[in-house]
Design an enzyme around this catalytic site. Structure first.
Site, short mmCIF file in Angstrom:
data_model
loop_
_atom_site.label_atom_id
_atom_site.label_comp_id
_atom_site.label_asym_id
_atom_site.label_seq_id
_atom_site.Cartn_x
_atom_site.Cartn_y
_atom_site.Cartn_z
N LYS A 180 30.37 44.48 36.59
CA LYS A 180 29.49 44.57 35.01
C LYS A 180 29.07 42.47 34.07
O LYS A 180 30.46 42.10 34.46
CB LYS A 180 30.27 44.87 34.03
CG LYS A 180 31.79 45.03 33.40
CD LYS A 180 31.90 43.98 32.18
CE LYS A 180 33.63 43.35 32.36
NZ LYS A 180 33.20 42.77 31.52
N PRO A 207 33.80 38.44 41.79
CA PRO A 207 35.48 37.18 41.62
C PRO A 207 36.43 38.30 41.41
O PRO A 207 36.10 39.27 40.68
CB PRO A 207 34.70 36.28 40.88
CG PRO A 207 33.21 37.19 40.96
CD PRO A 207 33.17 38.06 40.98
N GLY A 218 36.56 37.84 34.48
CA GLY A 218 35.35 38.73 33.83
C GLY A 218 34.36 39.51 34.04
O GLY A 218 33.39 39.56 32.47
N MET A 219 34.52 40.16 35.30
CA MET A 219 33.33 41.48 35.96
C MET A 219 33.89 42.22 36.33
O MET A 219 32.97 43.64 36.85
CB MET A 219 32.64 40.49 37.08
CG MET A 219 31.41 39.44 36.94
SD MET A 219 30.82 38.64 38.14
CE MET A 219 29.37 40.15 37.76
N SER A 241 38.46 47.26 38.28
CA SER A 241 38.11 48.39 37.40
C SER A 241 37.21 48.98 38.57
O SER A 241 37.26 49.79 38.64
CB SER A 241 37.58 48.45 35.86
OG SER A 241 38.15 47.11 35.25
N ALA A 242 36.42 48.61 39.32
CA ALA A 242 35.39 49.09 40.33
C ALA A 242 36.05 49.60 40.89
O ALA A 242 35.03 50.37 41.84
CB ALA A 242 34.35 47.65 40.68
N ASP A 293 37.43 49.04 31.39
CA ASP A 293 36.52 48.60 31.91
C ASP A 293 36.27 50.03 32.98
O ASP A 293 34.87 50.04 33.66
CB ASP A 293 36.43 47.89 32.63
CG ASP A 293 36.47 46.31 31.74
OD1 ASP A 293 35.58 46.50 30.30
OD2 ASP A 293 36.75 45.78 31.73
#
Length: 311
Positions: free
Chosen positions: A17, A103, A107-108, A112-113, A145
């Site tokens: 994200k 990465p 910060g993406m 959490s994914a 997240d």
């Protein structure tokens, strides 16, 4: 629950994200900050394969630097699998193979994914049949997240970022990401923001009493208007990230000079997200930034959240 399972292997995928808007309140008594964010899931994915096992084990590969990803109980995907097993009374384990493209510490929301994909994969592998709302409830126990990685699309997050409301976003937004092999610590970035805000001077911003996503951000998303979104987008963590990583300032200026509409720090950084007018312009910026020696990726959003794929 018995150790029966409905298939030999399940493949699930969840997106990374970016925060197209991020406002941060003052730290509370527990040290956490209330936030308001407009999230957008983008076409950079984490893939997780779940296979039956007597124990909980994990292996990690990827197209990004992942040597720092834990391979034990500290891994968020393992914690997700254990949490789901406990919730449904499943008394065996699972082997997770995680392939990372988001990465690490960038910060993406890559971790959490991973957790979101693990929840979806194990739910299917074990035939638990939990609904989306229940998986999001479990996800919120793992991190702020994770519920958005399950939801995908575009959403507004409040509280700690895990209280989600879907947001309408028309069309497709083009982004060029510049990623770094060296991640940043989220707690360190927040601590730097608090120190920055404690300074004196009329140009030092103060924490908002109640963080909120600006209406102009939501309007730009609803209209699919990249120009309007560029004008409205913001991230309160940007000054802290640039204080910790000053070289990013030159990179931001380079991206803007090469045609980006806006440059955003994604979450707590250090990934930079450049918003582009259209696909052709995005490809041209990707080439220009790559020629300057940066790891630039062209992605788009919004994309769906965590889901099972044909294996």
């Amino acid at each position: 629950m018995t150790q029966a399972y409905i298939t030999e292997r399940v493949h699930a995928r969840a997106p990374g994200k970016i925060n197209v808007f991020f406002q941060v309140g003052a730290p509370g008594a527990d040290g956490y900050h209330e936030v308001a964010s407009a999230y957008q899931a983008v076409s950079l994915y984490e893939d997780v394969w779940a296979t039956p096992s007597d124990e909980f084990t994990i292996e990690v590969t990827g197209t990004v630097q992942c040597s720092d990803v834990p391979l034990d109980e500290n891994n968020l995907a393992v914690r997700a699998a254990r949490l789901l097993a406990s919730e449904i009374g499943y008394d065996a384990g699972v082997h997770l193979h995680v392939h990372k493209a988001v990465p690490v510490a960038g910060g993406m929301g890559g971790g959490s994914a991973d957790a979101a994909a693990a929840l979806v994969a194990c739910d299917a592998l074990w035939g638990a049949g939990l609904g989306t709302a229940e998986l999001q409830r479990l996800g919120a126990r793992l991190g702020a997240d994770v519920p958005f990685a399950l939801m995908g699309g575009t959403a507004v997050g409040t509280g700690r970022g895990d209280q989600l409301s879907p947001a309408l976003a028309r069309g497709r937004f083009e982004w060029v990401l510049v990623v770094s092999d060296e991640g940043m610590s989220t707690p360190v970035v927040y601590a730097e923001l608090d120190e920055y805000r404690s300074g004196t001077g009329i140009y030092v911003p103060r924490a908002p009493a109640r963080p909120a996503v600006y209406p102009m951000v939501l309007q730009a998303l609803r209209q699919g208007d990249a120009q309007a979104l560029a004008s409205a987008s913001d991230n309160d963590l940007t000054p802290a990230v640039l204080r910790l990583r000053p070289t990013l300032d030159d990179l931001i200026n380079l991206g803007l000079q090469e045609g980006a509409l806006a440059a955003l720090v994604s979450g707590s950084g250090p990934t930079l997200a450049f918003l582009i007018e259209n696909e052709q312009a995005a490809l041209e910026l990707q080439v220009a930034l790559s020629a300057a020696g940066h790891n630039a990726l062209h992605v788009h959003g919004p994309v769906p959240g965590a889901r099972v794929l044909p294996d």
